[in-house]
Design an enzyme around this catalytic site. Structure first.
Site, PDB file in Angstrom:
ATOM      1  N   ASP A 186       0.854  -1.180   0.000  1.00 56.53           N
ATOM      2  CA  ASP A 186       0.000   0.000   0.000  1.00 56.53           C
ATOM      3  C   ASP A 186       0.889   1.228   0.000  1.00 56.53           C
ATOM      4  O   ASP A 186       1.919   1.265   0.668  1.00 56.53           O
ATOM      5  CB  ASP A 186      -0.953   0.003   1.192  1.00 56.53           C
ATOM      6  CG  ASP A 186      -0.242  -0.043   2.538  1.00 56.53           C
ATOM      7  OD1 ASP A 186       0.049   1.029   3.103  1.00 56.53           O
ATOM      8  OD2 ASP A 186       0.018  -1.169   3.031  1.00 56.53           O
ATOM      9  N   GLU A 190      -8.651   4.564  11.370  1.00 53.05           N
ATOM     10  CA  GLU A 190      -7.647   4.259  12.397  1.00 53.05           C
ATOM     11  C   GLU A 190      -7.393   5.500  13.236  1.00 53.05           C
ATOM     12  O   GLU A 190      -8.169   6.454  13.197  1.00 53.05           O
ATOM     13  CB  GLU A 190      -6.357   3.776  11.731  1.00 53.05           C
ATOM     14  CG  GLU A 190      -5.796   4.768  10.701  1.00 53.05           C
ATOM     15  CD  GLU A 190      -4.497   4.309  10.077  1.00 53.05           C
ATOM     16  OE1 GLU A 190      -3.510   4.177  10.833  1.00 53.05           O
ATOM     17  OE2 GLU A 190      -4.472   4.069   8.852  1.00 53.05           O
ATOM     18  N   ASP A 215     -10.016   3.433   5.193  1.00 54.76           N
ATOM     19  CA  ASP A 215      -8.924   3.392   6.165  1.00 54.76           C
ATOM     20  C   ASP A 215      -9.383   4.174   7.387  1.00 54.76           C
ATOM     21  O   ASP A 215      -9.418   5.404   7.389  1.00 54.76           O
ATOM     22  CB  ASP A 215      -7.678   4.015   5.540  1.00 54.76           C
ATOM     23  CG  ASP A 215      -6.494   4.073   6.498  1.00 54.76           C
ATOM     24  OD1 ASP A 215      -6.630   3.636   7.660  1.00 54.76           O
ATOM     25  OD2 ASP A 215      -5.429   4.564   6.081  1.00 54.76           O
TER      26      ASP A 215
END
Length: 325
Positions: free
Chosen positions: A124, A215, A213
């Protein structure tokens, strides 16, 4: 009497001269450029000789043009809140990327042990990696990639085209991810921004579904100032909008400890959304509630060539199956 009258008459020329001098000085103060025009040079032309307002970028090499159509000198924080409002040491807005908080919050262990189930290597990347050498990664055994497309509703990765198209052109199966900032705008708004900014999907055998994503917040409070219920609702809004726009369920990238803290270990997404787990250790460890297995595991941020390396939980045909839906 004559002696008293003669004094003022003798001083009158001096008074007149003083009055004239005062008037001249007043004129000079009011119109400083009007006096001594023949003796005083005109204001210099700022374009002749040394510039009056020097170019702060002089001597700094121009940013390379990563791909046609991508900005030559991208401003990663354009449209985002001023960084001067952030605490010292906080990264610039737009620079967030997958797993940047993993080591700080969860630590780092050894390298993964061999798996009995086939694993397919991937990577990534974000603007942090710049222009990527996809040929070198392909030769090293990397067969798929995810590339950061957007963050919030004001940032687009200036290297996205080189990364996304470069992976495709070398033969990889690739996809895009969105770094969520739930405190900035709604899940619906960010999902739309993501799809419009490169996070769409097509059944071409080379495009993976988009990734949320979600987080630790690199710019402030870990859970973005939201309660667990509010966070779950934000994620639900994002996922629902993404599915309505693309026809696919997005992948969720997260870490177990963050998921527990910020969603209360919510179980409701495991049946529909593939899990991409972040853990830098010998095993994936405990998974968030609702998932019995991970689809992808980000196992290191210090791998060869680009740093962030991942394992897809299956052989290459399973990666292709995810791409095709």
């Amino acid at each position: 009497m004559p002696a008293h009258r003669s004094g003022p008459y003798r001083r009158r020329p001096l008074v007149a001269a003083a009055t004239a001098l005062s008037a001249t000085l007043a004129l000079l103060l009011t119109h400083p450029g009007a006096a001594s025009a023949s003796d005083t040079p005109a204001d210099p032309d700022p374009t002749v000789g040394a510039p009056a307002d020097p170019d702060p970028t002089a001597g700094i090499p121009a940013d390379p043009d990563p791909v046609p159509g991508a900005p030559a000198d991208p401003d990663p924080v354009k449209g985002t809140p001023a960084d001067i409002d952030l605490p010292a040491g906080t990264p610039a807005r737009g620079t967030a990327h997958m797993g940047m908080g993993v080591i700080e919050h969860d630590g780092q262990g050894g390298t993964p042990r061999s798996e009995r189930v086939a694993q397919t290597e991937g990577v990534d990347v974000s603007s942090h990696q710049g222009n990527v050498d996809w040929a070198a990664l392909w030769s090293s055994g990397v067969k798929w990639s995810y590339n950061k497309a957007t963050e919030g509703t004001s940032y687009k990765n200036p290297y996205f085209a080189q990364q996304y198209n470069g992976a495709y052109n070398i033969g990889m199966i690739r996809g895009a991810y969105h770094f969520a900032t739930p405190n900035d705008s709604s899940g619906t708004s960010q999902a739309n921004y993501f799809v419009d900014g490169g996070g769409g999907w097509s059944r071409d055998g080379k495009t993976l579904p988009g990734v949320l994503d979600i987080e630790w917040n690199p710019y402030g409070a870990s859970c973005y100032g939201k309660t667990q219920a509010q966070m779950v609702q934000w994620i639900r809004d994002f996922l629902g909008t993404y599915r309505s726009r693309t026809g696919r369920d997005a992948v969720i990238y997260t870490a177990t400890s963050w998921w527990k803290d910020c969603t209360g270990n919510y179980t409701g997404f495991g049946a529909t959304n593939p899990l991409w787990i972040a853990r830098y250790d010998t095993t994936v460890g405990e998974l968030p509630a609702g998932w019995d297995f991970q689809t992808i595991w980000q196992y290191t941020s210090t791998g060869p060539l680009v740093g962030d390396h991942d394992r897809f939980n299956g052989a290459l045909d399973r990666v292709l199956a995810l791409a095709n839906g």
